[in-house]
Design a protein around this motif. Structure first.
Motif, PDB file in Angstrom:
ATOM      1  N   GLU A 227      15.874  53.186  53.180  1.00 58.39           N
ATOM      2  CA  GLU A 227      16.571  51.860  53.622  1.00 58.39           C
ATOM      3  C   GLU A 227      17.530  51.954  54.981  1.00 58.39           C
ATOM      4  O   GLU A 227      17.360  50.997  55.853  1.00 58.39           O
ATOM      5  N   ALA A 228      18.293  53.099  55.113  1.00 61.23           N
ATOM      6  CA  ALA A 228      19.229  53.232  56.373  1.00 61.23           C
ATOM      7  C   ALA A 228      18.248  53.451  57.373  1.00 61.23           C
ATOM      8  O   ALA A 228      18.652  52.944  58.800  1.00 61.23           O
ATOM      9  N   LEU A 229      17.269  54.430  57.364  1.00 63.85           N
ATOM     10  CA  LEU A 229      16.475  54.594  58.526  1.00 63.85           C
ATOM     11  C   LEU A 229      15.764  53.040  58.869  1.00 63.85           C
ATOM     12  O   LEU A 229      15.699  52.880  60.133  1.00 63.85           O
ATOM     13  N   ASP A 230      15.221  52.317  58.032  1.00 66.78           N
ATOM     14  CA  ASP A 230      14.812  51.057  58.526  1.00 66.78           C
ATOM     15  C   ASP A 230      15.695  50.240  59.185  1.00 66.78           C
ATOM     16  O   ASP A 230      15.414  49.510  60.174  1.00 66.78           O
ATOM     17  N   GLY A 231      16.823  50.252  58.710  1.00 62.06           N
ATOM     18  CA  GLY A 231      17.856  49.373  59.271  1.00 62.06           C
ATOM     19  C   GLY A 231      18.265  49.750  60.566  1.00 62.06           C
ATOM     20  O   GLY A 231      18.779  48.981  61.588  1.00 62.06           O
ATOM     21  N   ALA A 232      18.283  50.982  60.947  1.00 62.10           N
ATOM     22  CA  ALA A 232      18.638  51.572  62.089  1.00 62.10           C
ATOM     23  C   ALA A 232      17.413  51.635  63.157  1.00 62.10           C
ATOM     24  O   ALA A 232      17.249  52.277  64.298  1.00 62.10           O
ATOM     25  N   ASN A 233      16.331  51.269  62.702  1.00 60.55           N
ATOM     26  CA  ASN A 233      14.990  51.277  63.499  1.00 60.55           C
ATOM     27  C   ASN A 233      14.701  52.501  63.800  1.00 60.55           C
ATOM     28  O   ASN A 233      13.914  52.888  64.964  1.00 60.55           O
ATOM     29  N   ARG A 234      14.917  53.506  62.978  1.00 60.35           N
ATOM     30  CA  ARG A 234      14.513  55.047  63.181  1.00 60.35           C
ATOM     31  C   ARG A 234      13.569  55.563  62.188  1.00 60.35           C
ATOM     32  O   ARG A 234      13.366  54.937  60.970  1.00 60.35           O
ATOM     33  N   LYS A 235      12.970  56.678  62.674  1.00 63.83           N
ATOM     34  CA  LYS A 235      11.861  57.323  61.794  1.00 63.83           C
ATOM     35  C   LYS A 235      11.961  58.672  61.287  1.00 63.83           C
ATOM     36  O   LYS A 235      12.749  59.329  62.275  1.00 63.83           O
ATOM     37  N   ALA A 236      12.089  59.183  60.382  1.00 61.78           N
ATOM     38  CA  ALA A 236      12.022  60.576  59.776  1.00 61.78           C
ATOM     39  C   ALA A 236      11.004  60.601  58.467  1.00 61.78           C
ATOM     40  O   ALA A 236      10.768  59.482  57.993  1.00 61.78           O
ATOM     41  N   GLN A 237      10.645  61.773  58.105  1.00 61.65           N
ATOM     42  CA  GLN A 237       9.876  61.807  57.112  1.00 61.65           C
ATOM     43  C   GLN A 237      10.946  62.256  55.960  1.00 61.65           C
ATOM     44  O   GLN A 237      11.828  63.183  56.282  1.00 61.65           O
ATOM     45  N   VAL A 238      10.746  61.673  54.870  1.00 59.55           N
ATOM     46  CA  VAL A 238      11.397  61.761  53.546  1.00 59.55           C
ATOM     47  C   VAL A 238      10.804  62.188  52.428  1.00 59.55           C
ATOM     48  O   VAL A 238       9.863  61.585  52.138  1.00 59.55           O
ATOM     49  N   ILE A 239      11.584  63.093  51.808  1.00 58.92           N
ATOM     50  CA  ILE A 239      10.830  63.485  50.354  1.00 58.92           C
ATOM     51  C   ILE A 239      11.950  63.238  49.472  1.00 58.92           C
ATOM     52  O   ILE A 239      13.122  63.308  49.516  1.00 58.92           O
ATOM     53  N   GLY A 240      11.506  62.945  47.991  1.00 57.73           N
ATOM     54  CA  GLY A 240      12.575  62.793  47.081  1.00 57.73           C
ATOM     55  C   GLY A 240      11.921  63.838  45.823  1.00 57.73           C
ATOM     56  O   GLY A 240      11.054  64.463  46.012  1.00 57.73           O
ATOM     57  N   ILE A 241      12.455  63.704  44.597  1.00 60.07           N
ATOM     58  CA  ILE A 241      12.143  64.340  43.591  1.00 60.07           C
ATOM     59  C   ILE A 241      12.348  63.407  42.225  1.00 60.07           C
ATOM     60  O   ILE A 241      13.605  62.504  42.265  1.00 60.07           O
ATOM     61  N   ASN A 242      11.477  63.403  41.395  1.00 58.15           N
ATOM     62  CA  ASN A 242      11.445  62.543  39.975  1.00 58.15           C
ATOM     63  C   ASN A 242      10.074  62.132  39.868  1.00 58.15           C
ATOM     64  O   ASN A 242       9.734  61.867  38.756  1.00 58.15           O
ATOM     65  N   GLY A 243       9.339  61.651  41.084  1.00 60.47           N
ATOM     66  CA  GLY A 243       7.978  60.826  40.709  1.00 60.47           C
ATOM     67  C   GLY A 243       8.361  59.625  40.011  1.00 60.47           C
ATOM     68  O   GLY A 243       7.341  59.050  39.175  1.00 60.47           O
ATOM     69  N   THR A 244       9.332  58.878  40.443  1.00 57.65           N
ATOM     70  CA  THR A 244       9.442  57.564  39.741  1.00 57.65           C
ATOM     71  C   THR A 244       8.414  56.458  40.140  1.00 57.65           C
ATOM     72  O   THR A 244       7.879  56.879  41.275  1.00 57.65           O
ATOM     73  N   LYS A 245       8.280  55.337  39.500  1.00 54.20           N
ATOM     74  CA  LYS A 245       7.381  54.250  40.238  1.00 54.20           C
ATOM     75  C   LYS A 245       7.671  53.811  41.360  1.00 54.20           C
ATOM     76  O   LYS A 245       6.882  53.603  42.211  1.00 54.20           O
ATOM     77  N   GLU A 246       9.077  53.590  41.724  1.00 56.28           N
ATOM     78  CA  GLU A 246       9.435  53.259  43.020  1.00 56.28           C
ATOM     79  C   GLU A 246       8.972  54.266  44.181  1.00 56.28           C
ATOM     80  O   GLU A 246       8.722  54.015  45.282  1.00 56.28           O
ATOM     81  N   ALA A 247       9.018  55.587  43.662  1.00 55.59           N
ATOM     82  CA  ALA A 247       8.652  56.610  44.677  1.00 55.59           C
ATOM     83  C   ALA A 247       7.130  56.611  44.879  1.00 55.59           C
ATOM     84  O   ALA A 247       6.771  56.751  46.107  1.00 55.59           O
ATOM     85  N   ILE A 248       6.441  56.281  43.922  1.00 50.34           N
ATOM     86  CA  ILE A 248       5.085  56.187  43.999  1.00 50.34           C
ATOM     87  C   ILE A 248       4.586  55.201  44.972  1.00 50.34           C
ATOM     88  O   ILE A 248       3.656  55.182  45.715  1.00 50.34           O
ATOM     89  N   ASP A 249       5.375  54.055  44.598  1.00 48.72           N
ATOM     90  CA  ASP A 249       4.950  52.692  45.522  1.00 48.72           C
ATOM     91  C   ASP A 249       5.181  53.076  47.074  1.00 48.72           C
ATOM     92  O   ASP A 249       4.697  52.344  47.840  1.00 48.72           O
ATOM     93  N   ALA A 250       6.313  53.870  47.325  1.00 51.98           N
ATOM     94  CA  ALA A 250       6.897  54.132  48.539  1.00 51.98           C
ATOM     95  C   ALA A 250       5.902  54.992  49.207  1.00 51.98           C
ATOM     96  O   ALA A 250       5.521  54.983  50.465  1.00 51.98           O
ATOM     97  N   ILE A 251       5.255  56.018  48.498  1.00 56.97           N
ATOM     98  CA  ILE A 251       4.271  57.239  48.781  1.00 56.97           C
ATOM     99  C   ILE A 251       3.084  56.257  49.372  1.00 56.97           C
ATOM    100  O   ILE A 251       2.344  56.506  50.443  1.00 56.97           O
ATOM    101  N   LYS A 252       2.501  55.239  48.458  1.00 58.22           N
ATOM    102  CA  LYS A 252       1.424  54.509  48.519  1.00 58.22           C
ATOM    103  C   LYS A 252       1.675  53.746  49.824  1.00 58.22           C
ATOM    104  O   LYS A 252       0.620  53.360  50.714  1.00 58.22           O
ATOM    105  N   SER A 253       2.683  53.053  50.254  1.00 58.30           N
ATOM    106  CA  SER A 253       3.014  52.182  51.665  1.00 58.30           C
ATOM    107  C   SER A 253       3.249  53.079  52.555  1.00 58.30           C
ATOM    108  O   SER A 253       3.340  52.499  53.713  1.00 58.30           O
ATOM    109  N   GLY A 254       3.499  54.548  52.527  1.00 56.90           N
ATOM    110  CA  GLY A 254       3.721  55.433  53.820  1.00 56.90           C
ATOM    111  C   GLY A 254       5.190  55.378  54.059  1.00 56.90           C
ATOM    112  O   GLY A 254       5.423  56.011  54.812  1.00 56.90           O
ATOM    113  N   LYS A 255       6.028  54.939  53.294  1.00 54.63           N
ATOM    114  CA  LYS A 255       7.350  54.998  53.731  1.00 54.63           C
ATOM    115  C   LYS A 255       8.055  56.327  53.187  1.00 54.63           C
ATOM    116  O   LYS A 255       8.860  56.917  54.078  1.00 54.63           O
ATOM    117  N   LEU A 256       7.490  57.057  52.130  1.00 55.19           N
ATOM    118  CA  LEU A 256       7.994  58.241  51.445  1.00 55.19           C
ATOM    119  C   LEU A 256       6.791  59.124  51.670  1.00 55.19           C
ATOM    120  O   LEU A 256       5.781  58.988  51.100  1.00 55.19           O
TER     121      LEU A 256
END
Length: 324
Positions: A227-256
């Motif tokens: 969200e911070a990257l989007d707000g600043a219109n910047r790009k970076a590769q991001v990873i997380g841990i836990n495998g939550t539904k929110e993370a799966i959705d973000a992986i599907k959309s290419g955000k995570l």
């Protein structure tokens, strides 16, 4: 003689019937989790509920209203000791500070299973968790492989001193040592909270003109960083841990880029299963440490299932899921 056997058999049958009824169903399992802000713990609670329902038992959820509050969880332990459920599935909000609370549960002779964060003390029938170090190591390796082993990296840590954070960040750093072309710019805590991670990422972007990769110690913070990257219109590769539904959705959309599967659903299922099996005098596995899996756009499909539709692992599956 037949009449005598009949009189003798009746108490035995009644005892057997009583025993069957006492161990058959209806147990109450108190499930302690750390907060309502981290979606991971919702997966734990749903897993616990599903397993209890399938075994004709019920759960009683204990969640601090203030995230990860030590005083509040201690107070909840006082309450549960009075109510005396059949057993407890316990995640400490702090693996050291909650030891006196666990000892109170032990003194009350309530069976207790430890899940997610391994307690520094107290007596437990079983531990169910994941290998935090391996999750940190493998997710960071995946990020660095994607970046070609180079680039400017930042780490957003969880709660300083918490066992999960110590092990996950140690894994991150060991992966970075394997990639001499990568540079660690900063490693700062976001306390496993989305909003705090967003603010940390905003500050990091102000002081670093180029950030190529973000290693977040959980999915909620990864989403905050995005969200911070989007707000600043910047790009970076991001990873997380836990495998939550929110993370799966973000992986599907290419955000995570990826998330390490901490498998909270299985932890909730298996912790509750071990509690109920112990109450029914069935064999219990004393330690289940789940294997690490890096969830990416290439393998997310099995994880893209609504929590309510997931199926708990069987007792036979439990050993296979473990790294040991």
């Amino acid at each position: 003689m037949k009449r005598k056997l009949g009189y003798m058999a009746l108490p035995l049958l009644m005892a057997a019937a009583f025993t069957t009824q006492a161990h058959a169903d209806g147990e109450t399992i108190a499930v302690f989790t750390k907060n309502q802000t981290n979606p991971f713990f919702q997966t734990v609670r749903v897993g616990a509920d599903n397993m209890a329902k399938s075994l004709n038992a019920k759960t009683l959820q204990y969640i601090p209203t203030k995230p990860d509050s030590i005083p509040e969880q201690l107070s909840q332990i006082e309450d549960v000791v009075v109510k005396k459920p059949s057993a407890i599935v316990f995640t400490p909000v702090d693996y050291k500070a909650m030891v006196p609370g666990v000892e109170k549960i032990n003194e009350a002779k309530i069976p207790v299973i430890n899940i997610t964060d391994r307690s520094a003390g107290g007596k437990f029938l079983s531990f169910v968790g994941a290998d935090d170090y391996s999750l940190g190591l493998e997710t960071a390796r995946f990020l660095l492989k994607t970046l070609g082993g180079k680039g400017n990296i930042v780490i957003i840590e969880g709660v300083k001193g918490s066992l999960t954070n110590v092990d996950r960040v140690r894994g991150f750093n060991d992966a970075l040592k394997e990639a001499p072309g990568a540079k660690l710019l900063a490693s700062q805590p976001g306390n496993y909270q989305r909003l705090q991670a967003l603010q940390v990422m905003e500050n990091l972007m102000q002081s670093n003109s180029q950030i190529d990769g973000v290693l977040a110690a959980n999915d909620a913070m990864a989403v905050g960083a995005i969200e911070a990257l989007d707000g600043a219109n910047r790009k970076a590769q991001v990873i997380g841990i836990n495998g939550t539904k929110e993370a799966i959705d973000a992986i599907k959309s290419g955000k995570l880029l990826a998330s390490g599967d901490y498998n909270g659903f299985a932890q909730g299922c298996l912790g509750t299963m071990m509690a109920i099996r112990s109450l029914r005098s069935q064999p219990v596995i004393s330690e289940i440490v789940l294997k690490p899996t890096v969830i990416t756009k290439d393998n997310y499909q099995p994880f893209d299932v609504p929590l309510e539709q997931r199926t708990c692992p069987t007792f036979e599956d439990a050993g296979k899921l473990s790294a040991k």
